[in-house]
Structures are given as C-alpha cells and as structure tokens.
Design a protein around this motif. Structure first.
Motif, short mmCIF file in Angstrom:
data_model
loop_
_atom_site.label_atom_id
_atom_site.label_comp_id
_atom_site.label_asym_id
_atom_site.label_seq_id
_atom_site.Cartn_x
_atom_site.Cartn_y
_atom_site.Cartn_z
N ASP A 11 11.47 42.45 -92.56
CA ASP A 11 11.01 42.02 -93.88
C ASP A 11 11.60 40.68 -94.29
O ASP A 11 11.37 40.20 -95.39
CB ASP A 11 11.29 43.08 -94.95
CG ASP A 11 12.75 43.46 -95.08
OD1 ASP A 11 13.59 42.87 -94.36
OD2 ASP A 11 13.06 44.36 -95.89
N THR A 35 5.27 40.91 -88.28
CA THR A 35 4.89 41.37 -89.60
C THR A 35 6.13 41.68 -90.43
O THR A 35 7.15 42.11 -89.90
CB THR A 35 3.99 42.62 -89.53
OG1 THR A 35 3.62 43.03 -90.86
CG2 THR A 35 4.67 43.78 -88.84
N THR A 36 6.00 41.47 -91.72
CA THR A 36 7.07 41.84 -92.66
C THR A 36 6.80 43.21 -93.26
O THR A 36 7.59 43.70 -94.07
CB THR A 36 7.19 40.80 -93.79
OG1 THR A 36 5.94 40.72 -94.48
CG2 THR A 36 7.57 39.43 -93.24
N GLN A 37 5.67 43.84 -92.90
CA GLN A 37 5.28 45.12 -93.45
C GLN A 37 5.41 46.21 -92.39
O GLN A 37 4.59 46.29 -91.47
CB GLN A 37 3.84 45.06 -93.97
CG GLN A 37 3.58 44.00 -95.01
CD GLN A 37 4.39 44.23 -96.27
OE1 GLN A 37 4.55 45.39 -96.70
NE2 GLN A 37 4.90 43.16 -96.86
N ASP A 40 2.29 48.31 -91.60
CA ASP A 40 1.30 47.60 -90.78
C ASP A 40 1.73 47.61 -89.32
O ASP A 40 0.91 47.78 -88.42
CB ASP A 40 1.15 46.16 -91.27
CG ASP A 40 0.47 46.06 -92.62
OD1 ASP A 40 -0.16 47.07 -93.03
OD2 ASP A 40 0.56 45.00 -93.26
N MET A 59 14.76 47.89 -94.16
CA MET A 59 13.54 47.39 -94.79
C MET A 59 13.22 48.27 -95.99
O MET A 59 13.57 49.47 -96.01
CB MET A 59 12.38 47.37 -93.80
CG MET A 59 12.59 46.38 -92.66
SD MET A 59 11.20 46.34 -91.50
CE MET A 59 11.39 47.93 -90.68
N THR A 61 10.19 49.32 -97.71
CA THR A 61 9.17 50.36 -97.78
C THR A 61 9.37 51.45 -96.74
O THR A 61 9.01 52.62 -96.97
CB THR A 61 7.76 49.75 -97.58
OG1 THR A 61 7.73 49.04 -96.34
CG2 THR A 61 7.43 48.79 -98.71
#
Length: 233
Positions: A11, A35-37, A40, A59, A61
C-alpha cells in the motif's frame, strides 16, 4: 529460460517502485503488475498465472497474513515489511522468504533465486493420457469403438454411420458432435458428410479418397486443410 511471473502488493507506492526497479534487473523474473490494493491482488492471483508475490504485511484493508490465509498456497510468496517481529507469523504459512525494508537488491535477488531454484527443479506434470476409443450410442447400447478400428464416418441428416473394421454402427449422434470428439489430424473432416481415418487412406486421386472400404469425396471447403495435412505442410 524459465521465467517467474511476479506480482507486487504494497500500500506504499514508494515500496512498489523499489521492488519494481529490483525485479526488472533480474532476467528470470517477469513483473506482470503492481497494486496498492490487496483485494485486487488477491483476485489477480486467484485468476491464475502468477508464480511469485512480493507481499507487504502491514496493509489497511487486508493484512499480509490475512492475504496468506486466503491465498491457500496458490503461488510462492516473499513477505516485505518494516517490522521484523512479524517474520515468524509469516513462516507459519510456508512463505519463501522475508525481506526487511528498505529492501536491498542483493537480498531480494537471493530470495528470488531460492524461489526460482524450487520452480526449476519441480517435475513437469505429465500430460493427461488421451482417450484411444470412442463410445457410440446405438439404440439402447453404448458400443466402444477403438480408434485403431475406425475407418470412416458418414453423416446423414439426423444420424451418422460409423464404419469399423468389422461392422457399421448407426448412431443418432451428429457428424459435428463426433468430429469434436475425435483427435485431429488422426481423423479428418474431408466433406460435410464424411470423416476419415488418416491411416486408412490408400490413395488420393481426383478429389476422392480411396480406402479398402469406401470411396470418399473431398469437399471444396475441406480440400485445402486436407492437402496441408497429407503433404505435411
């Protein structure tokens, strides 16, 4: 050279830039995305085609450890974090290695080489054995026809006649359905109404195929493909 498809999940954009720079210098790694998600990233891995994930532990989430639990060993994972106290938790999930931020190139290379060595020595799965027979439905029976005994198939409007070494079998299976089941080029569709076994052909002359059991026409639609096969082109 074997190449490992790599996904980096963190992230922190700066951390991703560092990993990207390092990975692109290693010939046996192919960076397919960052990706930072984490959600995903999880979806990307579950779709297949990823061999190695560089995964941040902290991270918002979804933590790296939660990610590992959901991943269920689908690919190799190298953990990255600024907090060394999480290393032991990661190893419970059989991660390949643990990199402490800021990540040095030589340390990442060493971890990647470990994953590569394991992948390179992993035995290649044997291809599934292909079927050597066809089951033909006639009346209320299923008749096994070995490919070696199959000469040709003649299609009608709502049926097909399967000609073998010893008999003719009338089936309500369409010629199109049979064509999908038979291996190519061992069996060739040579006409809208005919499939023929390549090894049963004796002579090809004037747009006709001669076998010991029949004379079979070659349709205009199928002529070019048939010629390529028999001439080895």
């Amino acid at each position: 050279m074997l190449k490992l498809n790599v996904l980096a999940i963190d992230d922190e954009p700066l951390a991703l830039r560092v990993i990207t720079s390092h990975v692109r210098q290693i010939p046996f790694l192919h960076l397919v995305g960052t990706t930072t998600q984490p959600l995903d990233g999880l979806m990307r891995v579950q779709q297949g085609g990823i061999d190695l994930v560089f995964l941040d532990i902290q991270m918002a989430t979804l933590t790296g450890l939660q990610f590992l639990h959901l991943l269920q060993g689908k690919c190799a994972v190298i953990l990255t974090t600024a907090y060394p106290q999480y290393a032991l938790d990661g190893y419970e999930y059989a991660v390949a290695d643990y990199l402490l931020k800021p990540i040095a190139f030589d340390r990442l290379l060493k971890a990647a080489q470990r994953v590569y060595a394991q992948a390179a020595t992993r035995p290649t799965p044997s291809p599934p054995e292909l079927p050597k027979c066809l089951f033909v439905k006639t009346d209320h029976r299923l008749v096994k026809v070995d490919y070696a005994d199959l000469w040709h198939i003649e299609g009608g409007k709502d049926y097909a006649t399967v000609v073998t070494s010893t008999e003719k079998l009338l089936t309500l299976i369409s010629l199109n359905q049979l064509a999908e089941q038979l291996p190519h080029p061992q069996f060739l569709r040579v006409h809208k109404s005919y499939i023929v076994a390549l090894d049963k052909i004796s002579v090809v002359e004037r747009q006709r195929i001669y076998t010991d059991k029949a004379v079979i026409p070659i349709g205009d639609t199928y002529r070019a493909a048939f010629t390529r096969v028999v001439e080895g082109r």
